[in-house]
Design an enzyme around this catalytic site. Structure first.
Site, PDB file in Angstrom:
ATOM      1  N   HIS A 141       0.864  -1.194   0.000  1.00  0.00           N
ATOM      2  CA  HIS A 141       0.000   0.000   0.000  1.00  0.00           C
ATOM      3  C   HIS A 141       0.894   1.236   0.000  1.00  0.00           C
ATOM      4  O   HIS A 141       1.937   1.249   0.622  1.00  0.00           O
ATOM      5  CB  HIS A 141      -0.900   0.016   1.253  1.00  0.00           C
ATOM      6  N   ASP A 198      -7.920  -5.468  -0.089  1.00  0.00           N
ATOM      7  CA  ASP A 198      -8.337  -6.295  -1.235  1.00  0.00           C
ATOM      8  C   ASP A 198      -7.919  -7.747  -1.099  1.00  0.00           C
ATOM      9  O   ASP A 198      -8.304  -8.571  -1.924  1.00  0.00           O
ATOM     10  CB  ASP A 198      -7.732  -5.701  -2.515  1.00  0.00           C
TER      11      ASP A 198
END
Ligand code: SDX
Length: 430
Positions: A306, A364
């Site tokens: 991320h 996700d």
């Protein structure tokens, strides 16, 4: 907001730049006058060190794995609230009283239907069209149907457009799914809560009564809360930039949906599930870990890493818990995909490549397993992400429109192309 200053020495110039402090988190150096004072731009492709705006909506501490919506920790909102309460909070800045919540639920519920000619809009698509392609088209087309809420200078029209988008996204998403599977559209049933209504529009068929499973509805509602907003991510920045030109809100949200579709962003949930299916069994995990670490191999572990979180994504932790809840409710024992995901996470979190680069599972990584178990095809995963993120896009867009200092966004560049040169006729080009 307090401010001090910093000095930048460029060539023979010394420039005073204001430093602005927020409530929490990193301060910013205000460089808005830098070009005027030095004739130079800053350079930050990917915006790794750039704050594009001031905002009061969502705060992320990537090192500590903290996510706050209007100051409230995501864990508490996911535990105690529902998605429409989170929508109210993101839009208006405070948790609603019981009366405000009832009024908000009523107002959203009154906008769940779409103009019936939208049905004909769908029939223009091939049945195997990706549902995200349909969503980009249909949400953009809403501005063709709802002209009476496209004047962004009118606060009332902005509020109506916001309600319409939050209310109609589940209806359009369910229509995209139904069209994809060749079943008739199911109209909203306003006696149901927001997420139960969506599940019914997706999975009810005219041939029999459909009963919403309250455990699944609660789980999906929590998943929507987790996806509702996330500071200035790529799709939110797209919505803000589109909105800065004065484009109507439906067009701006369609731009956000288009950006979210990318596998590096919201498309990662679909890509992550496909990756788990491709790995198939735990014994093949080392082969994929090696591919992810290989500089010459473009493969990345989807659902990992991320830009901001250099610690565990707090949403992923809640997502993993929700996955177990849903699989238990559905009586799914020993889901092979879950087995691969848990093993993959364990191995990656012990591998020095992932430790050194601070790559952790993000939201996700587990969402796809949950949504697949609920009956959604992989191609619908990012549509559900877009459904939930619509309120965040709207809240951020509204904040930008209401900011009196707001101007059209227009970044500059470092030009490394050809210097000025004169035209050469084709005869002279040899
Ligand atoms: C979302 O921004 C948001 O808030 C987004 C989001 C939201 O709610 O809006 O949180 C939703 O988009 C989550 C992210 C979903 N994407 C994925 O899961 C795709 C896989 N992840 C990567 O593509 C990547 O981690 C990104 C895109 C998420 C972040 O990319 P960055 O910040 O530009 O990081 P990077 O690509 O510069 O990677 C840093 C290093 C690189 O190695 P070096 O070049 O420094 O040697 O880490 C490596 C990368 O190669 N790396 C990975 C990796 N992610 C980064 N290596 C293997 N597998 C990965 N998943």
């Amino acid at each position: 907001m307090s401010s001090t200053s910093s000095t930048l020495n460029v060539d023979d110039k010394s420039v005073e730049l204001a430093v602005k402090e927020g409530t929490i988190g990193p301060s910013v150096v205000d460089i808005s006058k830098l070009y005027g004072q030095t004739g130079m731009f800053t350079y930050d492709p990917g915006f790794t060190s750039t704050a594009a705006c001031e905002s009061k909506i969502t705060y992320i501490d990537g090192d500590k794995g903290i996510l706050l919506y209007r100051g409230y920790p995501i864990e508490q909102l996911a535990e105690h609230g529902d998605f429409l309460e989170t929508c109210y909070l993101l839009l208006y800045g405070e948790l609603p009283t019981a009366a405000q919540k009832a009024d908000f639920d009523y107002r959203v519920t009154r906008h769940t239907m779409v103009h019936d000619q939208m049905n004909r809009f769908f029939t223009g698509f091939r049945r195997d069209a990706h549902p995200m392609a349909i969503m980009v088209g249909c949400v953009g087309a809403l501005s063709a149907f709802y002209h009476d809420s496209t004047d962004i200078s009118d606060p009332h029209q902005r509020m109506v457009a916001s309600m319409r988008m939050i209310a109609k996204m589940p209806t359009l998403a369910a229509m995209a799914y139904k069209y994809h599977v060749g079943q008739p559209f199911v109209y909203p049933a306003n006696e149901l809560d927001y997420t139960s209504n969506f599940l019914r529009m997706c999975f009810a068929v005219p041939a029999e009564e459909y009963k919403v499973n309250p455990v699944l509805s609660r789980a999906l509602d929590r998943i929507f809360i987790l996806h509702a907003d996330h500071e200035q991510n790529a799709s939110t920045s797209t919505v803000r930039l589109a909105g800065s030109s004065g484009a109507n809100p439906f067009a701006c949200i369609a731009a956000g949906i288009a950006c979210l579709w990318g596998p590096a962003h919201g498309g990662a949930n679909e890509a992550a599930l496909k990756m788990l299916e491709e790995i198939g069994t735990p014994d093949r995990i080392p082969e994929y870990i090696a591919k992810a670490k290989d500089k010459n191999d473009p493969f990345r572990l989807m659902g990992f890493g991320h830009r901001v979180y250099k610690n565990y994504d707090p949403r992923a932790r809640i997502m993993q818990k929700t996955t177990h809840e849903v699989l238990n409710e559905l009586g799914v024992k020993d889901d092979p995909l879950l087995e691969v995901a848990i093993e993959l996470e364990q191995i990656a979190l012990r591998d020095e490549y992932f430790v050194e680069k601070k790559l952790y599972p993000n939201i996700d990584f587990y969402s796809g397993i949950t949504l697949k178990a609920m009956g959604f095809p992989t191609s619908m995963f990012t549509v559900l992400f877009a459904l939930a993120r619509t309120v965040g896009w709207i809240a951020q867009w509204s904040e930008m429109i209401e900011d009196p200092s707001q101007r059209i966004g227009r970044p500059r560049q470092l030009y490394t192309g050809s210097p000025k040169r004169d035209y050469v006729t084709v005869a002279q080009r040899g």
